[in-house]
Design an enzyme around this catalytic site. Structure first.
Site, PDB file in Angstrom:
ATOM      1  NE  ARG A   1      -3.408   2.407   2.755  1.00 51.60           N
ATOM      2  CZ  ARG A   1      -3.203   3.312   3.710  1.00 51.60           C
ATOM      3  NH1 ARG A   1      -2.263   3.150   4.621  1.00 51.60           N
ATOM      4  NH2 ARG A   1      -3.952   4.394   3.761  1.00 51.60           N
TER       5      ARG A   1
ATOM      6  CG  HIS B   1      -1.177   9.122   3.038  1.00 51.04           C
ATOM      7  ND1 HIS B   1      -1.437   7.773   3.150  1.00 51.04           N
ATOM      8  CD2 HIS B   1      -0.761   9.514   4.268  1.00 51.04           C
ATOM      9  CE1 HIS B   1      -1.160   7.366   4.390  1.00 51.04           C
ATOM     10  NE2 HIS B   1      -0.752   8.410   5.083  1.00 51.04           N
TER      11      HIS B   1
ATOM     12  CD  GLU C   1      -5.095   8.081   9.530  1.00 55.69           C
ATOM     13  OE1 GLU C   1      -4.803   9.212   9.954  1.00 55.69           O
ATOM     14  OE2 GLU C   1      -4.559   7.044   9.964  1.00 55.69           O
TER      15      GLU C   1
ATOM     16  CG  ASN D   1      -5.359   3.908   8.341  1.00 59.95           C
ATOM     17  OD1 ASN D   1      -5.521   2.973   7.558  1.00 59.95           O
ATOM     18  ND2 ASN D   1      -4.850   5.071   7.968  1.00 59.95           N
TER      19      ASN D   1
ATOM     20  CE1 TYR E   1      -0.834   2.106  13.594  1.00 56.37           C
ATOM     21  CE2 TYR E   1      -2.564   3.613  12.906  1.00 56.37           C
ATOM     22  CZ  TYR E   1      -1.393   2.932  12.636  1.00 56.37           C
ATOM     23  OH  TYR E   1      -0.791   3.074  11.420  1.00 56.37           O
TER      24      TYR E   1
ATOM     25  CD  GLU F   1      -1.938   3.973   8.137  1.00 58.66           C
ATOM     26  OE1 GLU F   1      -1.807   4.354   9.318  1.00 58.66           O
ATOM     27  OE2 GLU F   1      -1.834   4.732   7.159  1.00 58.66           O
TER      28      GLU F   1
END
Ligand code: NAG
Ligand code: NAG
Ligand code: NAG
Ligand code: NAG
Ligand code: NAG
Length: 515
Positions: A102, A146, A192, A340, A342, A407
């Site tokens: 990616r 991005h 995002e 994404n 985390y 991600e």
């Protein structure tokens, strides 16, 4: 004999497991996943390429943001020098066994004026990169934006604050589909989208660094919103334009390219998992509100044609309306959701926010976030259950759409630690969690480790790293070195049993002990 403590711990773990009815598969191999599920790793243009003024590239808003001193003097001028080292990087990907890569295209490298003529050297670079990937059987998954709008468009009409950005973005996407779409099947319009609007226009911590007092976050250099901005309305306006740009791009692809190229176009969102801080009805409702503001902001229009009711209510006239025509165009303009993920956070109701005379997006949400991640150790807690619940939520709330985990990964301070056991534990646990949700009907199609190399990070510059490979910044050659996690991931991708070494790892099986 087990100590009392161990017995109690075991009971808690078993109860926790049953309560949630989620499991994390501890022992697994690549073949436990469907053959068409892809495993990869990611980067983005500004974070890896360097060569920022070479061969015709012009500045993006991220170059400008970095050169304004937001990273204590660091910037992406060289980064990993990926522009020159892409061949060896693709070899490294092949050695690692990556099935997909990616990356993003730098708009200002491909079209230096933002619109108009294509830069042939930029075109050549991306063609070469894509060809090299394909020659090793690695699927390219491309992001178009991005955090790096061409600065020239920011200067000309205020970038994403203007509706003009929609037309320019679609024209840029058209060039990418036309030039690369014969070899690329997976396209993400905006990385995002939610964080770009919030970081860039509410709290001012990411490009283009706009905000208004008192909403700027003081942690970063441009803390007092000296760049201009209006935190009360700009995030909503930018979000609106991103949605329009995304939808028009999908429409273009479907009309002009889909029949011959057979690809897919999605959008990417940053997604925490939110868990109620307590069982009170207020906290449970506040948690739903947090999901609606962070995810529903984009996903409700894309799936149902309009913003969530609670956003329209709390933001009032500060959130734009869709016309009937726009709403129809946006609804259904999504082939997959990229997320994404985390960390997991806890949500407390905070109704007093709504009494503030001026409010930003975060105040409109009327919650207090209690961060679950162990900030003290500078590492994310290992909570695969949070990702599992997120995948399940997307399945149930939005009609089981295809999902790419774009991600996921572990942060560490970037100082040459090669034995990144915490990262291995993190990846091992989250991938096992994904397997469990797949077995329960999640339509997840792929998983990308963030990141392939230690990069120039959006919030931290070069002070932290997420990479499978360490890049030595003190070495002129910017040599890449595999960390333990690169070896672990390679073993997994090459079909080996990766369980044994990590039996003692301390993975959180339930969320309840975090509050
Ligand atoms: C499995 O999927 C069902 C249906 O979406 C859902 O109700 C349940 O919570 C899921 N369980 C797990 C363990 O993911
Ligand atoms: C930030 O700006 C506000 C309004 O312009 C001002 O009142 C405040 O003193 C400034 N704070 C700092 C730390 O400069
Ligand atoms: C959106 O539409 C509603 C209902 O028609 C209206 O009350 C509101 O003022 C509109 N918002 C904006 C920003 O125009
Ligand atoms: C890296 O930095 C961390 C945090 O500053 C420290 O705990 C660790 O010992 C350092 N490791 C090396 C190899 O320098
Ligand atoms: C993988 O390794 C674990 C731990 O060494 C072992 O218990 C398990 O049987 C192995 N699984 C397979 C499929 O070889």
């Amino acid at each position: 004999m087990m100590s009392n403590f161990a017995v109690i711990l075991l009971i808690i773990m078993v109860i926790g497991y049953n309560d949630n009815a989620y499991g994390v598969v501890d022992e697994y191999v690549r073949d436990d996943f469907p053959a068409d599920f892809v495993f990869g790793a990611g980067t983005s243009a500004y974070q890896v390429e360097g060569a920022v003024l070479e061969d015709g590239r012009t500045y993006s808003i991220w170059d400008t943001f970095a050169h304004a001193g937001n990273y204590d003097g660091a910037n992406g001028d060289v980064a990993c020098d990926g522009y020159h080292k892409y061949k060896e990087d693709v070899e490294l990907m092949a050695d690692t066994g990556l099935e997909a890569y990616r990356f993003s295209i730098s708009w200002s490298r491909l079209i230096p004026n933002g619109r108009g003529p294509v830069n042939l050297k930029g075109l050549q670079y991306y063609n070469d990169l894509i060809d090299k990937l394909i020659s090793h059987g690695i699927q390219p998954h491309i992001t178009l934006h991005h955090d790096d709008l061409p600065q020239i468009l920011e200067d000309e009409y205020g970038g994403w604050l203007s509706r003009k950005a929609v037309k320019d973005f679609v024209a840029y996407a058209d060039v990418c589909f036309r030039e690369f779409g014969d070899r690329v099947l997976h396209w993400t319009t905006i990385n995002e989208a939610n964080v770009f609007a919030l970081g860039g226009y509410d709290v001012g911590v990411s490009p283009p660094g706009r905000c208004s007092y008192p909403f700027g976050t003081s942690v970063y250099k441009i803390s007092n919103c000296t760049n201009g901005g209006d935190s009360t309305s700009e995030p909503y306006i930018v979000g609106h334009h991103l949605l329009l740009a995304h939808a028009s791009t999908v429409r273009l692809y479907r009309k002009k390219y889909k029949a011959t190229q057979h690809g897919f176009v999605g959008i990417n969102l940053f997604a925490y998992w939110y868990e109620p801080y307590s069982n009170t009805i207020e906290d449970v409702k506040a948690t739903q509100r947090a999901h609606d503001f962070y995810l529903g902001w984009f996903l409700n229009p894309l799936v149902n044609g309009d913003y969530p009711e609670i956003m329209k209510k709390n933001a009032g006239n500060r959130i734009p309306n869709f016309t009937k025509h726009e709403s129809e165009r946006i609804k259904g303009s999504l082939d997959f959701i990229g997320i994404n993920h985390y960390a997991t956070n806890y949500v407390k109701d905070n109704p007093s926010n709504l009494e503030m005379e001026i409010r930003d997006f975060l105040a409109d949400m009327a919650v207090t976030l209690v961060y679950g991640s162990a900030i003290t150790t500078n590492e994310f807690e290992v909570v695969p259950l949070g990702l599992q619940k997120l995948l399940n939520y997307l399945k149930e709330e939005y009609g089981n759409p295809p999902i790419y985990i774009h991600e996921n990964g572990q942060v560490e301070s970037r100082n040459g630690t090669m034995t990144d056991t915490p990262r291995v534990e993190f990846l091992h646990a989250y991938i096992g969690g994904v397997l469990d949700t797949l077995r329960n009907g999640s339509n997840t199609k792929g998983y990308f480790v963030w990141s392939f190399l230690d990069l120039f990070e959006l919030l931290d510059g070069y002070t932290t790293g997420y990479g499978l490979y360490y890049v030595d910044l003190n070495d002129k050659e910017l040599t890449r070195y595999p960390k333990l996690s690169a070896h672990w991931y390679a073993n997994f991708l090459q079909g080996k049993n990766t369980s044994g070494v990590f039996e003692t790892m301390n993975v959180k099986e339930t969320l309840s002990s975090s509050y």
